[in-house]
Design a protein around this motif. Structure first.
Motif, PDB file in Angstrom:
ATOM      1  N   ARG A   1       0.837  -1.188   0.000  1.00  9.89           N
ATOM      2  CA  ARG A   1       0.000   0.000   0.000  1.00  9.89           C
ATOM      3  C   ARG A   1       0.877   1.244   0.000  1.00  9.89           C
ATOM      4  N   ALA A   2       0.878   1.940  -1.107  1.00  7.78           N
ATOM      5  CA  ALA A   2       1.646   3.184  -1.206  1.00  7.78           C
ATOM      6  C   ALA A   2       0.796   4.345  -0.709  1.00  7.78           C
ATOM      7  N   TYR A   3       1.458   5.292  -0.042  1.00 10.63           N
ATOM      8  CA  TYR A   3       0.788   6.490   0.445  1.00 10.63           C
ATOM      9  C   TYR A   3       1.504   7.724  -0.083  1.00 10.63           C
ATOM     10  N   THR A   4       0.726   8.774  -0.277  1.00 12.71           N
ATOM     11  CA  THR A   4       1.297  10.029  -0.752  1.00 12.71           C
ATOM     12  C   THR A   4       0.838  11.164   0.146  1.00 12.71           C
ATOM     13  N   LEU A   5       1.731  12.090   0.391  1.00 14.67           N
ATOM     14  CA  LEU A   5       1.436  13.274   1.184  1.00 14.67           C
ATOM     15  C   LEU A   5       1.858  14.510   0.405  1.00 14.67           C
ATOM     16  N   LEU A   6       0.997  15.493   0.391  1.00 12.92           N
ATOM     17  CA  LEU A   6       1.311  16.745  -0.281  1.00 12.92           C
ATOM     18  C   LEU A   6       1.789  17.744   0.764  1.00 12.92           C
ATOM     19  N   LEU A   7       3.040  18.179   0.631  1.00 11.91           N
ATOM     20  CA  LEU A   7       3.676  19.075   1.592  1.00 11.91           C
ATOM     21  C   LEU A   7       4.167  20.325   0.872  1.00 11.91           C
ATOM     22  N   HIS A   8       4.600  21.322   1.646  1.00 14.03           N
ATOM     23  CA  HIS A   8       5.097  22.560   1.041  1.00 14.03           C
ATOM     24  C   HIS A   8       6.487  22.862   1.558  1.00 14.03           C
ATOM     25  N   ASP A   9       7.309  23.424   0.677  1.00 10.02           N
ATOM     26  CA  ASP A   9       8.682  23.761   1.045  1.00 10.02           C
ATOM     27  C   ASP A   9       8.702  24.767   2.203  1.00 10.02           C
ATOM     28  N   ALA A  10       9.706  24.629   3.083  1.00  6.30           N
ATOM     29  CA  ALA A  10       9.843  25.515   4.240  1.00  6.30           C
ATOM     30  C   ALA A  10      10.397  26.876   3.828  1.00  6.30           C
ATOM     31  N   ASN A  11      10.319  27.827   4.753  1.00  7.62           N
ATOM     32  CA  ASN A  11      10.938  29.125   4.523  1.00  7.62           C
ATOM     33  C   ASN A  11      12.372  29.118   5.044  1.00  7.62           C
ATOM     34  N   GLU A  12      13.088  30.217   4.838  1.00 10.42           N
ATOM     35  CA  GLU A  12      14.494  30.288   5.225  1.00 10.42           C
ATOM     36  C   GLU A  12      14.690  30.132   6.726  1.00 10.42           C
ATOM     37  N   VAL A  13      13.724  30.604   7.507  1.00 10.23           N
ATOM     38  CA  VAL A  13      13.841  30.526   8.964  1.00 10.23           C
ATOM     39  C   VAL A  13      13.893  29.073   9.427  1.00 10.23           C
ATOM     40  N   LEU A  14      13.018  28.223   8.870  1.00 14.43           N
ATOM     41  CA  LEU A  14      13.002  26.817   9.275  1.00 14.43           C
ATOM     42  C   LEU A  14      14.245  26.084   8.778  1.00 14.43           C
ATOM     43  N   TYR A  15      14.693  26.393   7.560  1.00 21.82           N
ATOM     44  CA  TYR A  15      15.941  25.784   7.072  1.00 21.82           C
ATOM     45  C   TYR A  15      17.085  26.072   8.046  1.00 21.82           C
ATOM     46  N   ALA A  16      17.182  27.314   8.494  1.00 18.14           N
ATOM     47  CA  ALA A  16      18.248  27.684   9.421  1.00 18.14           C
ATOM     48  C   ALA A  16      18.064  27.009  10.774  1.00 18.14           C
ATOM     49  N   ALA A  17      16.824  26.900  11.227  1.00 22.96           N
ATOM     50  CA  ALA A  17      16.553  26.334  12.550  1.00 22.96           C
ATOM     51  C   ALA A  17      16.945  24.867  12.635  1.00 22.96           C
ATOM     52  N   VAL A  18      16.786  24.126  11.542  1.00 24.21           N
ATOM     53  CA  VAL A  18      17.113  22.693  11.566  1.00 24.21           C
ATOM     54  C   VAL A  18      18.512  22.422  11.025  1.00 24.21           C
ATOM     55  N   GLY A  19      19.232  23.482  10.636  1.00 19.53           N
ATOM     56  CA  GLY A  19      20.613  23.331  10.183  1.00 19.53           C
ATOM     57  C   GLY A  19      20.759  22.664   8.839  1.00 19.53           C
ATOM     58  N   ALA A  20      19.814  22.919   7.921  1.00 20.37           N
ATOM     59  CA  ALA A  20      19.850  22.289   6.598  1.00 20.37           C
ATOM     60  C   ALA A  20      20.228  23.307   5.523  1.00 20.37           C
ATOM     61  N   ASP A  21      21.082  22.877   4.605  1.00 17.83           N
ATOM     62  CA  ASP A  21      21.479  23.701   3.463  1.00 17.83           C
ATOM     63  C   ASP A  21      20.442  23.518   2.360  1.00 17.83           C
ATOM     64  N   PRO A  22      19.723  24.572   1.950  1.00 17.39           N
ATOM     65  CA  PRO A  22      18.661  24.415   0.946  1.00 17.39           C
ATOM     66  C   PRO A  22      19.159  23.989  -0.427  1.00 17.39           C
ATOM     67  N   VAL A  23      20.447  24.140  -0.688  1.00 15.54           N
ATOM     68  CA  VAL A  23      20.990  23.654  -1.957  1.00 15.54           C
ATOM     69  C   VAL A  23      21.071  22.133  -1.947  1.00 15.54           C
TER      70      VAL A  23
END
Length: 289
Positions: free
Chosen positions: A172-194
């Motif tokens: 059983r495959a499942y799909t979720l529709l999500l939206h890209d985060a803003n710059e604040v959340l990228y910085a908060a979790v320490g992720a490089d958006p590139v």
């Protein structure tokens, strides 16, 4: 058996017209194709019975077919199988692991968490073409933070327990529709958006056309594809693979799904496989015009 679940979290949950437009497109066009391109990964459970444990995608580059998944999947289940010619077949060979520079495997500092294996020709040739990702299905564009929705596709482990009936496993495959985060959340979790994609995820605030629901536990979706839906810069039909899901963080202050962008994975394949470089370079030039 592929049971898909198209969902829409906030902020789209409040935009009925946009939500219905995207979900209608997904149900009629994109979901069947994307689910076909999402590979369930199996491991041996008690008594040797197969258990669905994770997800992956199979990418064709020139004549080679490469299985891509999260590296913790390959570590936790070093021997697993995929479906080929309607039968489970063991994946054999050498895994290549991609890690964030300076990180240790399995730590939060490793934002890459990707493993790649080049499938043996005998196994690769038995996989139907409709289940093989082509380079034209890949999102070569540079990311624009916070702009686009993404479709996450995979096989939650808990929702697939007990899927074996006689000699048939109903995945059983499942799909979720999500939206890209803003710059604040990228910085908060320490992720490089590139290199990474960060998608806010609140399990109790997921919407379908019929209303608000609670999302399933996403364990098992690791290794599944994250597909960008270009509602701002092109027709919806141009939905392409943008990243591979590697982590879920459903608790804490910054609840999100983390994925590794496909551009970095393709660069690694280019560096590791000299015989595939020409095909990758041609596909890139074609994508940028």
């Amino acid at each position: 058996e592929l049971n898909t679940w198209g969902c829409m979290p906030h902020p789209f949950g409040n935009d009925v017209r946009l939500r219905q437009r995207i979900l209608s497109f997904l149900g009629e066009e994109a979901l069947p194709r994307i689910v076909n391109l999402t590979t369930p990964l199996f491991s041996s459970g008690l008594g040797g019975r197969p258990e669905l444990v994770a997800s992956g995608v199979i990418l064709q580059v020139a004549a080679a077919r490469l299985l891509i998944t999260a590296s913790h999947v390959a570590t936790d289940w070093p021997g697993f199988a995929i479906v080929a010619s309607d039968k489970l077949s063991i994946v054999a060979g050498h895994w290549t692991t991609l890690r964030t520079i300076g990180s240790e495997p399995g730590t939060t500092a490793d934002k890459a968490d990707i493993s790649i294996i080049r499938l043996e020709p005998e196994l690769a040739d038995r996989i139907p073409r409709r289940e093989i990702l082509q380079l034209t299905d890949v999102d070569w564009d540079s990311p624009v933070i916070g702009r686009d929705p993404f479709l996450l596709s995979g096989y939650p482990e808990r929702r697939n327990r007990g899927g074996l009936r006689a000699d048939t496993f109903r995945a059983r495959a499942y799909t979720l529709l999500l939206h890209d985060a803003n710059e604040v959340l990228y910085a908060a979790v320490g992720a490089d958006p590139v290199a990474s994609a960060v998608l806010p995820f609140e399990p109790s605030e997921v919407w379908t056309i019929d209303g608000q629901v609670t999302a399933p536990n996403l364990q098992g979706i690791s290794g599944g594809g994250l597909w960008r839906i270009p509602i701002n810069d092109g027709p919806l039909g141009n939905t392409r693979l943008a990243a591979i899901a590697v982590e879920q963080h459903p608790k804490g202050r910054h609840r999100h799904v983390l994925a590794t962008r496909i551009r970095g994975i393709l660069r690694a394949i280019h560096d590791l496989h000299p015989d595939l470089r020409a095909a990758l370079e041609l596909a890139y030039r074609s994508s940028v015009g």
